[in-house]
Scaffold this motif. Structure first.
Motif, mmCIF file in Angstrom:
data_model
loop_
_atom_site.group_PDB
_atom_site.id
_atom_site.type_symbol
_atom_site.label_atom_id
_atom_site.label_comp_id
_atom_site.label_asym_id
_atom_site.label_seq_id
_atom_site.Cartn_x
_atom_site.Cartn_y
_atom_site.Cartn_z
ATOM 1 N N THR A 84 54.838 80.400 35.968
ATOM 2 C CA THR A 84 54.967 78.954 35.826
ATOM 3 C C THR A 84 55.944 78.398 36.857
ATOM 4 O O THR A 84 55.687 77.356 37.463
ATOM 5 N N ILE A 85 57.057 79.098 37.059
ATOM 6 C CA ILE A 85 58.039 78.661 38.054
ATOM 7 C C ILE A 85 57.419 78.663 39.446
ATOM 8 O O ILE A 85 57.601 77.720 40.229
ATOM 9 N N VAL A 86 56.655 79.710 39.755
ATOM 10 C CA VAL A 86 55.971 79.784 41.053
ATOM 11 C C VAL A 86 55.015 78.608 41.208
ATOM 12 O O VAL A 86 54.978 77.958 42.261
ATOM 13 N N GLN A 87 54.264 78.313 40.159
ATOM 14 C CA GLN A 87 53.325 77.190 40.205
ATOM 15 C C GLN A 87 54.027 75.868 40.464
ATOM 16 O O GLN A 87 53.565 75.062 41.282
ATOM 17 N N VAL A 88 55.116 75.631 39.771
ATOM 18 C CA VAL A 88 55.843 74.368 39.938
ATOM 19 C C VAL A 88 56.394 74.256 41.358
ATOM 20 O O VAL A 88 56.266 73.208 42.002
ATOM 21 N N VAL A 89 56.970 75.325 41.870
ATOM 22 C CA VAL A 89 57.537 75.306 43.223
ATOM 23 C C VAL A 89 56.440 75.075 44.268
ATOM 24 O O VAL A 89 56.599 74.254 45.189
ATOM 25 N N VAL A 90 55.318 75.776 44.136
ATOM 26 C CA VAL A 90 54.218 75.607 45.093
ATOM 27 C C VAL A 90 53.648 74.194 45.019
ATOM 28 O O VAL A 90 53.387 73.560 46.053
ATOM 29 N N ALA A 91 53.469 73.667 43.814
ATOM 30 C CA ALA A 91 52.929 72.316 43.666
ATOM 31 C C ALA A 91 53.884 71.266 44.231
ATOM 32 O O ALA A 91 53.452 70.304 44.879
ATOM 33 N N LEU A 92 55.186 71.445 43.996
ATOM 34 C CA LEU A 92 56.164 70.509 44.572
ATOM 35 C C LEU A 92 56.159 70.565 46.090
ATOM 36 O O LEU A 92 56.173 69.521 46.763
ATOM 37 N N ALA A 93 56.131 71.781 46.646
ATOM 38 C CA ALA A 93 56.114 71.926 48.110
ATOM 39 C C ALA A 93 54.846 71.324 48.702
ATOM 40 O O ALA A 93 54.899 70.601 49.709
ATOM 41 N N ALA A 94 53.703 71.585 48.075
ATOM 42 C CA ALA A 94 52.443 71.030 48.565
ATOM 43 C C ALA A 94 52.444 69.508 48.457
ATOM 44 O O ALA A 94 51.992 68.809 49.372
ATOM 45 N N GLY A 95 52.964 68.990 47.348
ATOM 46 C CA GLY A 95 53.021 67.545 47.167
ATOM 47 C C GLY A 95 53.891 66.858 48.199
ATOM 48 O O GLY A 95 53.496 65.851 48.792
ATOM 49 N N LEU A 96 55.079 67.407 48.413
ATOM 50 C CA LEU A 96 55.979 66.810 49.405
ATOM 51 C C LEU A 96 55.400 66.908 50.805
ATOM 52 O O LEU A 96 55.490 65.961 51.598
ATOM 53 N N LEU A 97 54.783 68.045 51.130
ATOM 54 C CA LEU A 97 54.160 68.211 52.442
ATOM 55 C C LEU A 97 53.077 67.168 52.663
ATOM 56 O O LEU A 97 53.051 66.495 53.712
ATOM 57 N N CYS A 98 52.203 67.005 51.689
ATOM 58 C CA CYS A 98 51.107 66.044 51.838
ATOM 59 C C CYS A 98 51.616 64.605 51.924
ATOM 60 O O CYS A 98 51.116 63.815 52.729
ATOM 61 N N ILE A 99 52.608 64.274 51.121
ATOM 62 C CA ILE A 99 53.136 62.906 51.161
ATOM 63 C C ILE A 99 53.804 62.628 52.511
ATOM 64 O O ILE A 99 53.575 61.573 53.119
#
Length: 122
Positions: A6-21
C-alpha cells in the motif's frame, strides 16, 4: 491488503500525479512518459485487487466494511483507465493535468482503503 505494498502504491501514485501535473502545466501533451506513469498506477491497482481477493483466505481479514473497501478499489481501478482514454482522445496539455489529478485521487483512495482494511473498526 499488504501494508508495505500500500505504501508503494501511494508513493508511486503521488510521484506519477506530480509528474503529470508538472508536465501538463509546462505545456506537454500526453506522451509515453505520462501514459506510462498512469499505466504503472493501474498495474499496481490490479495487483492490489488480486491481493485483496485472496488475503482473507490467508487470515488477513479487513477490520472495516468490505463493501466500502471494494467500492473504493473498483472505482480506483476505473479512474486511470478513464483518464487514459481521455488523454488519448483529447491530446492537449490539460489531458496531462487530468492524468495527474487521477493519479493523485488514486493515492488518496488507496490510503483510504488502507484505513478501511487495517484501522477502521466495525
Amino acid at each position: 491488503m499488504i501494508e508495505w505494498f500500500t505504501i508503494v502504491q501511494v508513493v508511486v501514485a503521488l510521484a506519477a500525479g506530480l509528474l503529470c501535473i508538472v508536465l501538463g502545466l509546462a505545456g506537454r501533451k500526453p506522451n509515453d512518459l505520462t501514459m506510462g506513469a498512469a499505466a504503472l498506477v493501474e498495474l499496481l491497482l490490479i495487483v492490489q485487487l488480486f491481493i485483496a481477493l485472496f488475503s482473507p483466505a490467508f487470515g488477513n481479514d479487513p477490520r472495516g466494511s468490505l463493501l466500502e473497501f471494494y467500492i473504493y478499489l473498483i472505482s480506483a481501478v476505473l479512474l486511470p483507465v478513464a483518464g487514459g482514454f481521455w488523454a488519448l482522445i483529447e491530446r492537449s496539455r490539460w489531458s496531462t493535468v487530468i492524468l495527474g489529478a487521477v493519479c493523485l485521487a488514486v493515492a488518496v483512495m488507496v490510503y483510504r482503503m488502507n484505513v478501511i482494511w487495517f484501522v477502521q473498526g466495525q
